[in-house]
Design a protein around this motif. Structure first.
Motif, short mmCIF file in Angstrom:
data_model
loop_
_atom_site.label_atom_id
_atom_site.label_comp_id
_atom_site.label_asym_id
_atom_site.label_seq_id
_atom_site.Cartn_x
_atom_site.Cartn_y
_atom_site.Cartn_z
N SER A 80 5.16 -2.05 -10.19
CA SER A 80 5.13 -0.70 -10.75
C SER A 80 5.36 0.36 -9.69
O SER A 80 5.72 1.50 -9.99
CB SER A 80 3.80 -0.45 -11.47
OG SER A 80 2.77 -0.53 -10.51
N SER A 81 5.15 0.01 -8.43
CA SER A 81 5.36 1.01 -7.36
C SER A 81 6.69 0.82 -6.64
O SER A 81 6.92 1.41 -5.58
CB SER A 81 4.21 0.97 -6.35
OG SER A 81 4.24 -0.23 -5.60
N LEU A 82 7.61 0.03 -7.23
CA LEU A 82 8.88 -0.25 -6.54
C LEU A 82 9.68 1.01 -6.22
O LEU A 82 10.35 1.08 -5.19
CB LEU A 82 9.74 -1.23 -7.36
CG LEU A 82 9.54 -2.71 -7.00
CD1 LEU A 82 10.30 -3.61 -7.99
CD2 LEU A 82 9.97 -3.03 -5.57
N THR A 83 9.61 2.02 -7.10
CA THR A 83 10.38 3.24 -6.83
C THR A 83 9.86 3.94 -5.57
O THR A 83 10.63 4.37 -4.72
CB THR A 83 10.29 4.20 -8.04
OG1 THR A 83 10.57 3.44 -9.21
CG2 THR A 83 11.28 5.33 -7.93
N VAL A 84 8.53 4.03 -5.47
CA VAL A 84 7.92 4.64 -4.29
C VAL A 84 8.25 3.80 -3.05
O VAL A 84 8.62 4.31 -1.99
CB VAL A 84 6.38 4.75 -4.45
CG1 VAL A 84 5.74 5.35 -3.21
CG2 VAL A 84 6.03 5.55 -5.69
N GLN A 85 8.11 2.48 -3.20
CA GLN A 85 8.40 1.57 -2.08
C GLN A 85 9.83 1.74 -1.60
O GLN A 85 10.11 1.80 -0.39
CB GLN A 85 8.22 0.11 -2.52
CG GLN A 85 6.82 -0.31 -2.91
CD GLN A 85 6.82 -1.78 -3.34
OE1 GLN A 85 7.53 -2.62 -2.82
NE2 GLN A 85 6.00 -2.11 -4.34
N ARG A 86 10.76 1.83 -2.55
CA ARG A 86 12.17 1.91 -2.19
C ARG A 86 12.50 3.23 -1.48
O ARG A 86 13.29 3.26 -0.53
CB ARG A 86 13.04 1.73 -3.45
CG ARG A 86 14.55 1.80 -3.22
CD ARG A 86 15.05 0.66 -2.32
NE ARG A 86 16.45 0.85 -1.96
CZ ARG A 86 17.47 0.27 -2.60
NH1 ARG A 86 17.25 -0.55 -3.61
NH2 ARG A 86 18.71 0.50 -2.21
N ILE B 42 0.83 -1.22 0.00
CA ILE B 42 0.00 0.00 0.00
C ILE B 42 0.86 1.26 0.00
O ILE B 42 0.42 2.34 0.42
CB ILE B 42 -1.01 0.01 1.18
CG1 ILE B 42 -0.31 -0.21 2.51
CG2 ILE B 42 -2.10 -1.04 0.97
CD1 ILE B 42 -1.21 0.08 3.72
N ALA B 43 2.10 1.11 -0.51
CA ALA B 43 3.06 2.23 -0.51
C ALA B 43 2.50 3.46 -1.23
O ALA B 43 2.64 4.59 -0.76
CB ALA B 43 4.37 1.79 -1.14
N VAL B 44 1.84 3.24 -2.37
CA VAL B 44 1.34 4.38 -3.14
C VAL B 44 0.18 5.05 -2.40
O VAL B 44 0.16 6.26 -2.20
CB VAL B 44 0.92 3.94 -4.57
CG1 VAL B 44 0.21 5.07 -5.29
CG2 VAL B 44 2.14 3.49 -5.36
N ALA B 45 -0.75 4.23 -1.93
CA ALA B 45 -1.92 4.77 -1.23
C ALA B 45 -1.53 5.53 0.04
O ALA B 45 -2.19 6.50 0.42
CB ALA B 45 -2.88 3.62 -0.87
N LYS B 46 -0.45 5.09 0.69
CA LYS B 46 -0.06 5.69 1.98
C LYS B 46 1.20 6.54 1.87
O LYS B 46 1.80 6.88 2.90
CB LYS B 46 0.17 4.59 3.03
CG LYS B 46 -1.02 3.70 3.29
CD LYS B 46 -2.05 4.39 4.16
CE LYS B 46 -3.27 3.51 4.34
NZ LYS B 46 -4.34 4.15 5.07
#
Ligand SMILES: [Zn+2]
Length: 245
Positions: free
Chosen positions: A95-101, A61-65
């Motif tokens: 697709s959200s790996l950059t945000v996650q990282r 939920i990295a993008v949502a949060k």
């Protein structure tokens, strides 16, 4: 006995489970999925010395949060345990790996700054990236890779980096999972359930005290009696919870 990765706050009847969890388990680490959830759950679950709530932001939920990243980082100084954090590189989330990282790096940097923390990490489909992030922050603390599902090579790398592992009944349902457990150092292993996300074959969630199948497997893999396996796990628990790892 030990559940080092539980989402206890997400069971429909969480509050009524608390007394039983506190009684049946020596220690339960309740990982949170967002910093706001950590704030709420810490208050509600207070009062049980052997149930700790870890501060986290689940990579799924990295993008949502993402907007809670600053709150997350600002709370680390007052959190004893960190989790669930990490990366998910599976098809649905890569697709959200950059945000996650970016979130993971910020968390690890802050953990370093405050002197290190015990962290429960998710690494599905992204083991090398998680190990890279940990290697870039060597003073972040003790990393526990929950439900490790990498390759044998990635397992060796994790062991070289002195990672810990928490293993649950769903992980050992597969031959691959059982094989990985055999390659984990005895002194770096803990139990988990990952309930209620992880479920039994009948769809019911694993409860935090339902880790006996893992102990049975460890008797087999380590060629030890159940009491010896339990005493090894308890000494691992003591080491990691006193911050001596
Ligand atoms: Zn989890």
């Amino acid at each position: 006995m030990i559940d080092f990765h539980s989402h206890l706050d997400l069971y429909p009847n969480a509050l009524s489970l608390l007394p039983r969890v506190a009684q049946e388990n020596r220690f339960t680490l309740v990982v949170s999925t967002s910093p706001k959830a950590w704030q709420a759950t810490s208050k509600v679950f207070a009062g049980y010395a052997n149930i700790k709530v870890a501060l986290g932001l689940h990579p799924e939920i990295a993008v949502a949060k993402a907007a809670e990243k600053h709150l997350l980082v600002s709370l680390i100084a007052q959190a004893e345990y960190i989790g669930e954090i990490g990366l998910d590189g599976s098809p649905r989330f890569k697709s959200s790996l950059t945000v996650q990282r970016a979130i993971l790096d910020a968390v690890l940097a802050e953990c370093e700054r405050v002197g290190g923390r015990v962290m429960s990490l998710h690494s599905r489909g992204a083991v090398d990236q998680v190990l890279d992030a940990l290697a870039a922050h060597p003073m972040a603390g003790t990393a526990v890779l929950h439900w490790f599902s990498g390759t044998n090579r990635q397992l060796s790398r994790a062991v070289e980096q002195d990672a810990w592992f928490s293993v649950g009944p769903s992980m050992i349902a597969s031959e691959k999972g059982r094989q990985l457990v055999a390659g984990m150092p005895k002194s770096r292993l803990l139990l988990e359930t990952d309930g209620p996300f992880a479920t039994k074959p009948n769809g019911e969630p694993w409860f935090p005290w339902e880790t006996a199948s893992v102990t049975t497997l460890l008797c087999d893999v380590w060629k030890l009696q159940r009491e010896e396996v339990c005493s090894q796990l308890l000494s691992n628990l003591e080491l990691i919870t006193r911050g001596g790892a």
